[in-house]
Design an enzyme around this catalytic site. Structure first.
Site, PDB file in Angstrom:
ATOM      1  N   HIS A  46       0.846  -1.210   0.000  1.00 32.84           N
ATOM      2  CA  HIS A  46       0.000   0.000   0.000  1.00 32.84           C
ATOM      3  C   HIS A  46       0.877   1.254   0.000  1.00 32.84           C
ATOM      4  O   HIS A  46       1.468   1.615   1.017  1.00 32.84           O
ATOM      5  CB  HIS A  46      -0.924   0.004   1.214  1.00 32.84           C
ATOM      6  CG  HIS A  46      -1.969   1.067   1.174  1.00 32.84           C
ATOM      7  ND1 HIS A  46      -3.323   0.799   1.159  1.00 32.84           N
ATOM      8  CD2 HIS A  46      -1.875   2.416   1.143  1.00 32.84           C
ATOM      9  CE1 HIS A  46      -4.000   1.927   1.124  1.00 32.84           C
ATOM     10  NE2 HIS A  46      -3.131   2.944   1.121  1.00 32.84           N
TER      11      HIS A  46
ATOM     12  N   HIS B 260       1.236   5.353  -2.133  1.00 28.22           N
ATOM     13  CA  HIS B 260       0.708   6.324  -3.104  1.00 28.22           C
ATOM     14  C   HIS B 260       1.903   6.954  -3.807  1.00 28.22           C
ATOM     15  O   HIS B 260       2.459   7.944  -3.316  1.00 28.22           O
ATOM     16  CB  HIS B 260      -0.129   7.394  -2.399  1.00 28.22           C
ATOM     17  CG  HIS B 260      -1.363   6.853  -1.737  1.00 28.22           C
ATOM     18  ND1 HIS B 260      -2.625   7.047  -2.242  1.00 28.22           N
ATOM     19  CD2 HIS B 260      -1.524   6.100  -0.619  1.00 28.22           C
ATOM     20  CE1 HIS B 260      -3.523   6.446  -1.454  1.00 28.22           C
ATOM     21  NE2 HIS B 260      -2.866   5.865  -0.457  1.00 28.22           N
TER      22      HIS B 260
ATOM     23  N   GLN C 294      -9.798   9.464  -4.986  1.00 30.28           N
ATOM     24  CA  GLN C 294      -9.425  10.121  -3.731  1.00 30.28           C
ATOM     25  C   GLN C 294     -10.541  10.998  -3.154  1.00 30.28           C
ATOM     26  O   GLN C 294     -10.732  11.071  -1.938  1.00 30.28           O
ATOM     27  CB  GLN C 294      -8.185  10.999  -3.963  1.00 30.28           C
ATOM     28  CG  GLN C 294      -7.775  11.898  -2.805  1.00 30.28           C
ATOM     29  CD  GLN C 294      -7.078  11.156  -1.683  1.00 30.28           C
ATOM     30  OE1 GLN C 294      -5.931  10.777  -1.802  1.00 30.28           O
ATOM     31  NE2 GLN C 294      -7.780  10.945  -0.585  1.00 30.28           N
TER      32      GLN C 294
ATOM     33  N   HIS D 278      -9.856   1.883   0.402  1.00 31.19           N
ATOM     34  CA  HIS D 278      -9.555   2.634   1.620  1.00 31.19           C
ATOM     35  C   HIS D 278     -10.839   2.615   2.457  1.00 31.19           C
ATOM     36  O   HIS D 278     -11.842   3.226   2.070  1.00 31.19           O
ATOM     37  CB  HIS D 278      -9.185   4.079   1.292  1.00 31.19           C
ATOM     38  CG  HIS D 278      -7.782   4.269   0.812  1.00 31.19           C
ATOM     39  ND1 HIS D 278      -7.308   3.721  -0.347  1.00 31.19           N
ATOM     40  CD2 HIS D 278      -6.743   4.964   1.374  1.00 31.19           C
ATOM     41  CE1 HIS D 278      -6.035   4.063  -0.505  1.00 31.19           C
ATOM     42  NE2 HIS D 278      -5.670   4.808   0.529  1.00 31.19           N
TER      43      HIS D 278
ATOM     44  N   GLU E 108     -10.994   4.784   7.280  1.00 31.35           N
ATOM     45  CA  GLU E 108      -9.757   5.403   7.783  1.00 31.35           C
ATOM     46  C   GLU E 108     -10.143   6.682   8.538  1.00 31.35           C
ATOM     47  O   GLU E 108      -9.959   7.801   8.064  1.00 31.35           O
ATOM     48  CB  GLU E 108      -8.777   5.721   6.653  1.00 31.35           C
ATOM     49  CG  GLU E 108      -7.407   6.150   7.208  1.00 31.35           C
ATOM     50  CD  GLU E 108      -6.418   6.560   6.129  1.00 31.35           C
ATOM     51  OE1 GLU E 108      -6.819   6.718   4.964  1.00 31.35           O
ATOM     52  OE2 GLU E 108      -5.240   6.757   6.479  1.00 31.35           O
TER      53      GLU E 108
ATOM     54  N   ASP F 292       2.299   3.348   2.929  1.00 35.57           N
ATOM     55  CA  ASP F 292       1.265   4.330   2.584  1.00 35.57           C
ATOM     56  C   ASP F 292       1.855   5.602   1.964  1.00 35.57           C
ATOM     57  O   ASP F 292       1.464   5.993   0.884  1.00 35.57           O
ATOM     58  CB  ASP F 292       0.387   4.681   3.799  1.00 35.57           C
ATOM     59  CG  ASP F 292      -0.966   5.263   3.431  1.00 35.57           C
ATOM     60  OD1 ASP F 292      -1.316   5.223   2.238  1.00 35.57           O
ATOM     61  OD2 ASP F 292      -1.677   5.739   4.340  1.00 35.57           O
TER      62      ASP F 292
ATOM     63  N   TRP G 189       0.556  13.901   3.657  1.00 37.88           N
ATOM     64  CA  TRP G 189       0.050  13.249   4.873  1.00 37.88           C
ATOM     65  C   TRP G 189       1.157  12.911   5.855  1.00 37.88           C
ATOM     66  O   TRP G 189       0.918  12.726   7.039  1.00 37.88           O
ATOM     67  CB  TRP G 189      -0.707  11.975   4.500  1.00 37.88           C
ATOM     68  CG  TRP G 189      -1.949  12.263   3.726  1.00 37.88           C
ATOM     69  CD1 TRP G 189      -3.190  12.515   4.244  1.00 37.88           C
ATOM     70  CD2 TRP G 189      -2.100  12.380   2.307  1.00 37.88           C
ATOM     71  NE1 TRP G 189      -4.083  12.770   3.239  1.00 37.88           N
ATOM     72  CE2 TRP G 189      -3.440  12.694   2.041  1.00 37.88           C
ATOM     73  CE3 TRP G 189      -1.214  12.252   1.224  1.00 37.88           C
ATOM     74  CZ2 TRP G 189      -3.931  12.881   0.750  1.00 37.88           C
ATOM     75  CZ3 TRP G 189      -1.703  12.431  -0.065  1.00 37.88           C
ATOM     76  CH2 TRP G 189      -3.046  12.741  -0.293  1.00 37.88           C
TER      77      TRP G 189
HETATM   78 FE   FE2 Z   1      -3.668   5.052   1.472  1.00 36.55          FE
END
Ligand code: FE2
Length: 420
Positions: free
Chosen positions: A64, A66, A159, A217, A220, A316, A322
Site C-alpha cells: 500500500h 501512493h 481520492q 480505503h 480510515e 502508505d 500526509w
Molecule cells: Fe492510502
C-alpha cells in the site's frame, strides 16, 4: 541436481523460517529461476555470493503506497494539523500542478529507493479524481518501464469519492478501461453513509465486469460509527470474490465496541478478505481529535492475525502531504507494527515479518510465483541479519537484491570504528 548450469550461486543462506539449529543452504539460480536448494550444492557458477549464514528472504512486498503523491512534502505547504483531511486538501491543491513527467520522475525515484531496500513488489494507488487522469496514465507508464525488475500493481483510487462530483464514477471506469490492475474506493469520505454503501456496491460491480482485484480505503477515521468494513465483507461474501478483495486501513475497527467487533470478526472470517494496515501513517494521523486517553488508531492487527485472516503492512506515504517522513523501508513499517500492535512475542515479530513478505504476496494475489522454492522466479534479498526478528530489531541493511536472477542492487552495511 539441476540439468542446466547455474548463472548465480548463493552459499550458506539462512531462510526466514529456519530454526537456529538448521544448517544454512546453498541456492542455485539459472537465468531467472531458482533451480536448486540444498545444504551443500556441488556446483559452480560465474557469480558466487558467500552469504555466510545471513538471512536470505523473499523480497519485501509494499502492499500500500501512493506513488503519485510521493516526494511532494511541503508542496505547496506543510500539513500543520497533521490530519488526514488537511492532507487531502493540500493534495487537492498540489495535484493541480501535476504533469506526466513530474509523476513519472518522482515515482521512479521512489521505486528505486524501495528496490534498493529489498522491495520488488509494489501496489500503488493512483488518484483518478482529475479529468485528465494524469497520475494514472503516468503510473501505468511507469509500470511498463519497470516491469523487467519490479512488479507494480496500480489501483484506480477515487481520492475525492465516487459521488462527490458528477464525473468521478465515470473517471473510475475510464481508469479500468486504461488498464489498472485493481479498483479502489473511499466510502467513509463520501458525502453520506448511503453514498458510501452505494460506492462499495459500484466498486464490486466494476471489479466483476472488468475482472479486477479490489482494494478499498475503508474506515480510515476514528469515528466508531464508520462501518463500511461490514459492507465490504458482505459484498465479498455474496459475490464470491473473497481473497480478491482487500480492506486498507480500517482504523475505525480499533474504535468499535467489543461486542460489535466480535460479531464483525465472524463475518470477516467467512468473507476471507485481506487487510492492509499502515502503522507508520495511522499512528501519526489518527487520534488527532482525542485529548487523553489518546487512541493508537491502527486496526486490530493482532486479533485479525490470530483469527487466521491475511494481514499485510504498507508504508502508505513517502514524504507527501500526509506524512513528511518515510524512506520506503519496510523494516521500519514492521517495527512500528510490532510496537503499536503490541506484537512483541517471538512468533508475533515473525508474523510482522511475514506481513511484509508472504502475507503481502497473498494480498497482491501473486503468491503462486513468490517465495524461495525450486522452480520459482529468482527474486530474493540478502539481509545483514541472522533472522527475521534481528532484521526488524536492527532495521538490517539489505546487502543484495536479486531480481529475475540478476543482481539489481548491493549495499555495504555501515562499519563502525572505535578510537577510545
Ligand atoms: Fe492510502
Amino acid at each position: 541436481m539441476p540439468t542446466v548450469s547455474p548463472s548465480l550461486l548463493l552459499k550458506h543462506c539462512r531462510l526466514p523460517d529456519d530454526s537456529p539449529q538448521v544448517s544454512p543452504v546453498d541456492i542455485a539460480i539459472a537465468a531467472d529461476k531458482i533451480v536448486a536448494i540444498a545444504p551443500q550444492l556441488d556446483l559452480s557458477a560465474p557469480t558466487v555470493i558467500e552469504v555466510a549464514g545471513s538471512l536470505v528472504s523473499p523480497p519485501f512486498v509494499e502492499s500500500h503506497i501512493h506513488l503519485d503523491s510521493a516526494l511532494t512534502a511541503g508542496q505547496p505547504r506543510v500539513n500543520q494539523s497533521g490530519t488526514l483531511f488537511e492532507g487531502i486538501e493540500i493534495w487537492r491543491d498540489r495535484k493541480q500542478a501535476l504533469d506526466f513527467d513530474d509523476v513519472c520522475q518522482r515515482a521512479m525515484q521512489a521505486l528505486k529507493q524501495q528496490a534498493s531496500q529489498g522491495i520488488l513488489y509494489v501496489r500503488t494507488h493512483a488518484d483518478v479524481s482529475e479529468a485528465s487522469l494524469t497520475a494514472l496514465k503516468a503510473l501505468l507508464s511507469v509500470r511498463e518501464a519497470v516491469k523487467d525488475w519490479m512488479t507494480l500493481q496500480v489501483v484506480a483510487f477515487p481520492q475525492d469519492g465516487l459521488y462527490g462530483s458528477p464525473d468521478s464514477a465515470d473517471l473510475l471506469e475510464e481508469a479500468l478501461r486504461l488498464g489498472t490492475d485493481v479498483v479502489g474506493g473511499i466510502p467513509h469520505y463520501e458525502l453520506t453513509r448511503e453514498d458510501g454503501v452505494r460506492s462499495v456496491q459500484r466498486i464490486f460491480a466494476l471489479a466483476t465486469q472488468y475482472d479486477r482485484l479490489i482494494d478499498i480505503h475503508c474506515d480510515e477515521i476514528d469515528d466508531d460509527q464508520s462501518r463500511f468494513l461490514e459492507v465490504v465483507a458482505a459484498c465479498a461474501l455474496r459475490s464470491g470474490l473473497g481473497s480478491r478483495v482487500t480492506a486498507s486501513h480500517t482504523t475505525a475497527f480499533a474504535s468499535y465496541n467489543n461486542a460489535y467487533a466480535l460479531k464483525l470478526m465472524g463475518l470477516l472470517r467467512r468473507s476471507q478478505i485481506n487487510f492492509i494496515a499502515n502503522p507508520l501513517i495511522n499512528i501519526t494521523l489518527q487520534g488527532r481529535t482525542d485529548t487523553y486517553p489518546k487512541r493508537r488508531g491502527v486496526t486490530r492487527v493482532k486479533e485479525l492475525w490470530q483469527s487466521g485472516l491475511n494481514v499485510s503492512l504498507g508504508h502508505d506515504c513517502i514524504q507527501d502531504p500526509w506524512y513528511s517522513l518515510g524512506t520506503g523501508n519496510m523494516l521500519d513499517v514492521a517495527s512500528m507494527a510490532v510496537h503499536v500492535c503490541q506484537m512483541t512475542g517471538q512468533d508475533e515479530i515473525q508474523a510482522c515479518y511475514d506481513m511484509i513478505t508472504t502475507q503481502g504476496a497473498k494480498t497482491l494475489n501473486i503468491a503462486d510465483g513468490y517465495g524461495i522454492e525450486v522452480g520459482k522466479p529468482a527474486n530474493l534479498i540478502v539481509l545483514d541479519a541472522e533472522s527475521p526478528q534481528a532484521a526488524i530489531r536492527d532495521r538490517a541493511t539489505v546487502k543484495a537484491v536479486i531480481s529475475r536472477g540478476q543482481i539489481l542492487a548491493e549495499t555495504t552495511p555501515p562499519r563502525l570504528s572505535w578510537y577510545l
